[in-house]
Design a protein around this motif. Structure first.
Motif, short mmCIF file in Angstrom:
data_model
loop_
_atom_site.label_atom_id
_atom_site.label_comp_id
_atom_site.label_asym_id
_atom_site.label_seq_id
_atom_site.Cartn_x
_atom_site.Cartn_y
_atom_site.Cartn_z
N ILE A 28 135.36 -36.58 -2.27
CA ILE A 28 136.12 -35.97 -1.19
C ILE A 28 135.46 -36.34 0.13
N TYR B 104 133.59 -30.25 -6.83
CA TYR B 104 134.95 -30.56 -7.23
C TYR B 104 134.94 -31.82 -8.08
N GLY C 214 141.53 -35.27 -3.39
CA GLY C 214 140.48 -34.90 -4.32
C GLY C 214 139.56 -36.06 -4.62
N GLN D 263 140.97 -32.55 -16.16
CA GLN D 263 140.51 -32.31 -14.79
C GLN D 263 139.84 -30.95 -14.77
#
Lengths: 115, 114
Positions: free
Chosen positions: A26, A105, A3, B44
């Motif tokens: 990433i 992400y 990640g 997160q």
């Protein structure tokens, strides 16, 4: 797939000091974002990179904040000098542009406390 | 400028029940993406579900589904069979296809009661 990595996870500094945060996106993600998330609020975009170029830095307080992504991979965000109101979580996110990548992400964030 | 509004600062739901989180947005664009992100106490940020504006069919991901009303600029998230692990802050977000203008709402804190 690994990640988004960020360091440090926590930082405490005094006002007027300098601080730097690091982000490794990433692998293969061309787009990288830095957000500021003040407690109780949603993330606010500070700067967006595509490869090593800046796409949007309209909300970056440029008198004290700077960011770079020199090789188009990892990135650093710096605050110099820090103010009390900079206390927040700084989130890094990345997104692939391959195949019309739609999703970004997020990393775990760096929590900054300015005293 | 695009804005995203979440009118419910806090919500609670009983375990195994269904809850709906509201989101409205303002844009003059016809093509865009909408997202729901979950942020547990560990902070997160995790993607829950995504909707492309050009798709009329509502997105579904297991227990999570959306009610996308483009004309009304509404994008609500329904969580079915709520679980304790669903407790988190939920953020609605918008962005244009080019990746710019990624805007988050202020969030809704969801508590799941055993």
């Amino acid at each position: 797939e690994a990640g988004v990595a960020q360091s440090p996870r926590y930082k405490i500094i005094e006002k007027r000091q300098s601080v730097a945060f690091w982000c490794n996106p990433i692998s293969g993600h061309a787009t990288l974002y830095w957000y500021q998330q003040i407690l109780g609020q949603g993330p606010k975009l500070l700067i967006q990179f595509q490869n090593n170029g800046v796409v949007d830095d309209s909300q970056l307080p440029k008198d004290r904040f700077s960011a770079e992504r020199l090789k188009g991979v990892d990135s650093t965000l710096k605050i110099q000098p820090a103010k009390l109101e900079d206390s927040a979580v700084y989130l890094c996110a990345s997104r692939s542009i391959a195949g019309g990548g739609k999703t970004q992400y997020f990393g775990p964030g760096t929590r900054l406390l300015v005293l | 400028a695009q804005t995203v509004t979440q009118s419910q600062p806090e919500m609670s739901v009983q375990e195994a029940e269904t809850v709906t989180l509201s989101c409205t947005y303002d844009t003059s664009e016809s093509d865009y993406y909408l997202f729901w992100y979950k942020q547990p106490p560990s902070r997160q940020m995790i993607l829950v579900i995504r909707q492309e504006a050009y798709k009329q069919q509502n997105a579904t991901e297991n227990r999570f589904s959306v009610n996308f009303q483009k004309a009304a600029k509404s994008f609500s998230l329904k969580i079915s069979d709520s679980q304790l692990g669903d407790a988190a802050m939920y953020f609605c977000a918008y962005r244009t296809p080019g990746g710019q203008n990624f805007v988050f709402g202020p969030g809704t804190r969801l508590s799941v009661l055993p």
